[in-house]
Design an enzyme around this catalytic site. Structure first.
Site, short mmCIF file in Angstrom:
data_model
loop_
_atom_site.label_atom_id
_atom_site.label_comp_id
_atom_site.label_asym_id
_atom_site.label_seq_id
_atom_site.Cartn_x
_atom_site.Cartn_y
_atom_site.Cartn_z
N ASN A 283 1.36 -2.69 1.57
CA ASN A 283 1.63 -1.52 0.73
C ASN A 283 1.85 -0.33 1.66
O ASN A 283 0.90 0.23 2.19
CB ASN A 283 0.42 -1.29 -0.20
CG ASN A 283 0.59 -0.07 -1.08
OD1 ASN A 283 1.65 0.54 -1.10
ND2 ASN A 283 -0.45 0.29 -1.81
N LYS B 238 2.88 2.55 0.98
CA LYS B 238 2.60 3.84 0.34
C LYS B 238 3.69 4.86 0.70
O LYS B 238 4.84 4.48 0.89
CB LYS B 238 1.19 4.32 0.72
CG LYS B 238 0.12 3.24 0.42
CD LYS B 238 -1.27 3.72 0.52
CE LYS B 238 -2.22 2.56 0.24
NZ LYS B 238 -3.63 2.96 0.25
N HIS C 81 -2.51 0.69 -9.24
CA HIS C 81 -3.18 1.04 -7.98
C HIS C 81 -4.10 2.24 -8.23
O HIS C 81 -3.76 3.15 -8.98
CB HIS C 81 -2.15 1.36 -6.91
CG HIS C 81 -2.76 1.45 -5.54
ND1 HIS C 81 -3.46 2.56 -5.12
CD2 HIS C 81 -2.83 0.56 -4.52
CE1 HIS C 81 -3.92 2.34 -3.89
NE2 HIS C 81 -3.55 1.13 -3.50
N GLU D 246 -4.73 4.78 -6.52
CA GLU D 246 -4.15 6.11 -6.23
C GLU D 246 -3.30 6.60 -7.40
O GLU D 246 -3.26 7.80 -7.69
CB GLU D 246 -3.33 6.03 -4.93
CG GLU D 246 -4.25 5.93 -3.71
CD GLU D 246 -3.66 5.20 -2.53
OE1 GLU D 246 -2.43 5.02 -2.46
OE2 GLU D 246 -4.45 4.79 -1.66
N GLU E 7 -9.16 -4.41 -5.56
CA GLU E 7 -9.23 -3.36 -4.54
C GLU E 7 -10.37 -2.40 -4.88
O GLU E 7 -10.17 -1.44 -5.64
CB GLU E 7 -7.91 -2.58 -4.49
CG GLU E 7 -6.72 -3.41 -4.10
CD GLU E 7 -5.65 -2.56 -3.40
OE1 GLU E 7 -5.23 -2.95 -2.32
OE2 GLU E 7 -5.27 -1.51 -3.95
N GLY F 108 -8.56 2.66 2.40
CA GLY F 108 -8.27 3.70 3.38
C GLY F 108 -9.51 4.30 4.03
O GLY F 108 -9.43 5.34 4.68
N SER G 224 -8.96 -1.75 3.30
CA SER G 224 -9.27 -1.78 4.74
C SER G 224 -9.22 -3.18 5.35
O SER G 224 -10.06 -3.52 6.19
CB SER G 224 -10.63 -1.11 5.01
OG SER G 224 -10.59 0.24 4.63
P1 PGA Z 1 -5.89 0.13 2.97
O1 PGA Z 1 -5.11 0.26 1.57
O2 PGA Z 1 -5.63 -1.23 3.52
O3 PGA Z 1 -5.33 1.22 3.83
O4 PGA Z 1 -7.35 0.33 2.68
C1 PGA Z 1 -5.04 -0.83 0.68
C2 PGA Z 1 -4.30 -0.42 -0.57
O5 PGA Z 1 -4.47 0.71 -1.02
O6 PGA Z 1 -3.52 -1.21 -1.14
#
Ligand code: PGA
Length: 255
Positions: free
Chosen positions: A9, A11, A96, A98, A168, A174, A214
């Site tokens: 992803n 982003k 997601h 976010e 997730e 993140g 992560s």
């Molecule tokens: P990350 O993000 O691996 O940076 O924690 C995962 C995601 O949001 O899909």
């Protein structure tokens, strides 16, 4: 057997040149992969050239990170699922955290997006997961169950079969804090059982459930040992060719 999947992803990162170079390097480094599907979820404007890029390798595909909940019309700035389908997109990330946190993607909006994707033959990569306060108050199973019920459980067996689920935990995205393999496996097994109770055991056995939050080359191998963990949805580490390739190799080593 369930499909094993490593999805990146990206982003809102990378320039056009960086995105093309990353895809080219990944294709170069991962020519021989078999039985693992690699999905690159890119910003909208890079999707079409990326699709042309990955055509040489059937194990690679390109995903969108979002789509509109509307069918079409006067919605300035939005992208319809039918438009994504018209350029050959087969996957879209939906739900997601976010989007839920910052863009008002409520359960009903996500449900409509799931429907638009499926109507257009696009597989939703449906994200679910609890916040830290919810885990600390032991609400995490209820939260995830409700997310599944609200946005997926109106689907038919055939439709749910066309979905990928990504667990997730919001506290792991993140942050550098990863769920332990026990925490992830426990939730993945719970998600599979919840699908089994609603649909059927065989349906639940066919659905790929990815872990996200992560994921790095250092923890991927251990996470993929979880028997219900069918791969990863990788954010930060998907932006580095070497790290992402190592995560793909960690999955291959489990086959
Ligand atoms: P990350 O993000 O691996 O940076 O924690 C995962 C995601 O949001 O899909």
């Amino acid at each position: 057997m369930r499909k094993k999947i490593i999805a990146g992803n990206w982003k809102m990162n990378l320039s056009f040149a960086e995105a093309m170079a990353l895809a080219d390097n990944l294709l170069d480094e991962n020519k021989e992969i078999e039985d693992v599907q690699v999905i690159l979820a890119s910003p909208y404007i890079f999707l079409h050239p990326l699709i042309n890029r990955v055509q040489s390798n059937p194990n690679f595909s390109i995903a969108a990170q979002n789509c509109s909940e509307k069918v079409k019309g006067a919605f300035t700035g939005e992208i319809a699922a039918s438009m994504l389908a018209s350029i050959g997109i087969e996957h879209v990330i939906l739900g997601h955290s976010e989007r839920r946190q910052f863009y008002g993607d409520t359960h009903s909006v996500i449900t409509a997006k799931v429907d638009r994707a499926l109507e257009n033959g696009i597989c939703p990569i449906f994200c679910c997961g609890e916040m830290l306060t919810e885990r600390n108050s032991n609400e995490h199973f209820n939260v995830v169950k409700k997310q599944l019920e609200d946005s997926l459980f109106h689907l038919s067996i055939q439709q749910i079969n066309d979905c990928i689920i990504a667990y997730e935990p919001v506290w792991a995205i993140g942050t550098g804090v990863t769920a332990t393999v026990d925490q992830a496996q426990e939730m993945h097994a719970f998600i599979r059982k919840t699908i089994s109770d609603k649909y059927s055991k065989s349906t639940s056995e066919e659905i790929s459930i990815l872990y996200g939050g992560s994921v790095t080359p250092a923890n991927a191998s251990e996470l993929f040992d979880g028997e219900d963990i069918d791969g990863g949805l990788v954010g930060g580490a998907s932006l580095k060719e070497e790290d992402f390739s190592m995560i793909i190799k960690a999955m291959i080593s489990k086959l």
